[in-house]
Design an enzyme around this catalytic site. Structure first.
Site, short mmCIF file in Angstrom:
data_model
loop_
_atom_site.label_atom_id
_atom_site.label_comp_id
_atom_site.label_asym_id
_atom_site.label_seq_id
_atom_site.Cartn_x
_atom_site.Cartn_y
_atom_site.Cartn_z
N LEU A 34 8.48 3.38 2.56
CA LEU A 34 7.30 2.56 2.20
C LEU A 34 7.73 1.39 1.30
O LEU A 34 7.35 1.30 0.13
CB LEU A 34 6.28 3.46 1.51
CG LEU A 34 5.74 4.61 2.38
CD1 LEU A 34 4.81 5.51 1.58
CD2 LEU A 34 5.04 4.07 3.62
N HIS A 35 8.50 0.47 1.91
CA HIS A 35 9.09 -0.63 1.14
C HIS A 35 8.02 -1.39 0.33
O HIS A 35 8.17 -1.59 -0.88
CB HIS A 35 9.77 -1.62 2.10
CG HIS A 35 10.75 -0.98 3.03
ND1 HIS A 35 12.00 -0.54 2.64
CD2 HIS A 35 10.66 -0.70 4.35
CE1 HIS A 35 12.65 -0.03 3.67
NE2 HIS A 35 11.87 -0.10 4.72
N ASP A 36 6.98 -1.84 0.99
CA ASP A 36 6.01 -2.73 0.32
C ASP A 36 5.14 -2.00 -0.71
O ASP A 36 4.93 -2.54 -1.81
CB ASP A 36 5.13 -3.41 1.39
CG ASP A 36 5.95 -4.35 2.27
OD1 ASP A 36 5.52 -4.64 3.39
OD2 ASP A 36 7.04 -4.78 1.82
#
Ligand code: RIB
Ligand code: CA
Length: 313
Positions: A238-240
């Site tokens: 979940l980079h963002d």
């Protein structure tokens, strides 16, 4: 006092979850969403932003259209990852909603109106932010903080590229824009793959199944949106949302200031974010540190935040 945030985004599956996290967090006053090409082309980024806001019944959040391409190269959307619609081909309706205006003008106007109060959270290529800096000389002095999801800094075993062997997608999409932002003198917090690919912060297949069974309406949307992603890799990164978490609970990420530059010329290294780690040298012999780079993530605290604000809703 909530943080005044502008979210600059290229939705994208993890962008959609970051939008939901921001809207469901009372620590954030979401001033507006600016859109950019990136995971998808700009019109799809606008369309998907409205789809997510409509799903949340939050079409009151103003949406602005930004850059349709990088400063030099062409966009390279990644349907293989985010699906043909950019949101995992999930069944949430499109909606006819009106744009509030132009992204770059909105960023400049907000920073003029609220000097030193605005945090811009950029979770896509940095083109809009670079254009705002190039159009308004006072921008980097008057913006509060910049949190940028992007880069691969080699600070952890996970800090290598994803779009190329050495470059992360958002930076590789527009390295010139990243160079402008990193060298702007603004207070920049770079959240790179070093932490967002850390397994501590990844949603495992078992956790994803639990979200499907025990999660709420948004948890089920997460499960559906990530069907393709879950097949492509062992878990869901979940980079963002990890980048957005720094505007909610500062302690989730740990940062250290480094001198970082962005490679623009290399045939194989364009978009690489290069950290000067020669700390044994005096600063006059090495680059003066210019940005804060994330080197650790409290995965448990992040997942608790996601469960509370996103998956259980
Ligand atoms: O490298 C990860 C980044 O690229 C994320 O922002 C994801 O949405 C993609 O844009
Ligand atoms: Ca993104």
């Amino acid at each position: 006092m909530p943080n005044k945030i502008i979210l600059d985004t290229d939705p994208g599956i993890d962008d959609a979850l970051a939008i939901i996290l921001a809207i469901n967090s009372p620590e954030i006053e979401l001033m507006g969403i600016t859109t950019t090409y990136g995971n998808v082309e700009i019109e799809k980024a606008v369309r998907n932003t409205f789809r997510v806001l409509n799903f949340l019944d939050h079409l009151d959040v103003p949406v602005y259209r930004g850059a349709y391409k990088p400063i030099i190269e062409e966009p390279h959307p990644i349907e293989a990852i985010h699906g043909s619609d950019g949101l995992g081909d999930v069944d949430i309706p499109a909606v006819d909603a009106e744009l509030a205006g132009d992204a770059v003008e909105f960023m400049i106007e907000a920073v003029r109106r609220y000097p030193h109060e605005i945090t811009i959270v950029s979770i896509g290529p940095l083109t809009n932010l670079a254009l705002a800096m190039l159009m308004y000389p006072e921008f980097s002095n008057k913006v509060g903080k910049i949190i940028s999801m992007g880069g691969a800094f080699g600070l952890t075993p996970y800090g290598y590229g994803n779009d190329t062997p050495v470059a992360e997608f958002n930076i590789y999409s527009d390295p010139e824009a990243a160079r402008v932002v990193y060298d702007s003198g603004a207070e920049v917090y770079a959240v790179g793959l070093d932490v967002t690919n850390n397994p501590k912060a990844m949603i495992s297949p078992e956790e994803r199944e639990r979200i499907r069974v025990e999660g709420g309406r948004i948890g089920k949307l997460f499960y559906e949106m990530t069907r393709r992603l879950a097949k492509l890799s062992h878990g869901v990164h979940l980079h963002d949302p990890i980048a957005v978490s720094h505007a909610i609970i500062r302690e989730i990420l740990s940062f250290k200031k480094y001198r970082v530059t962005v490679e623009l010329e290399g045939r194989y290294t364009r978009g690489q974010t290069i950290v000067d780690r020669r700390e044994e040298l005096p600063e006059f012999l090495r680059g003066v540190p210019n940005i804060y780079v994330a080197y650790d993530v409290d995965g448990d605290a992040f997942k608790r935040l996601m469960w509370d604000r996103v998956f259980s809703r």
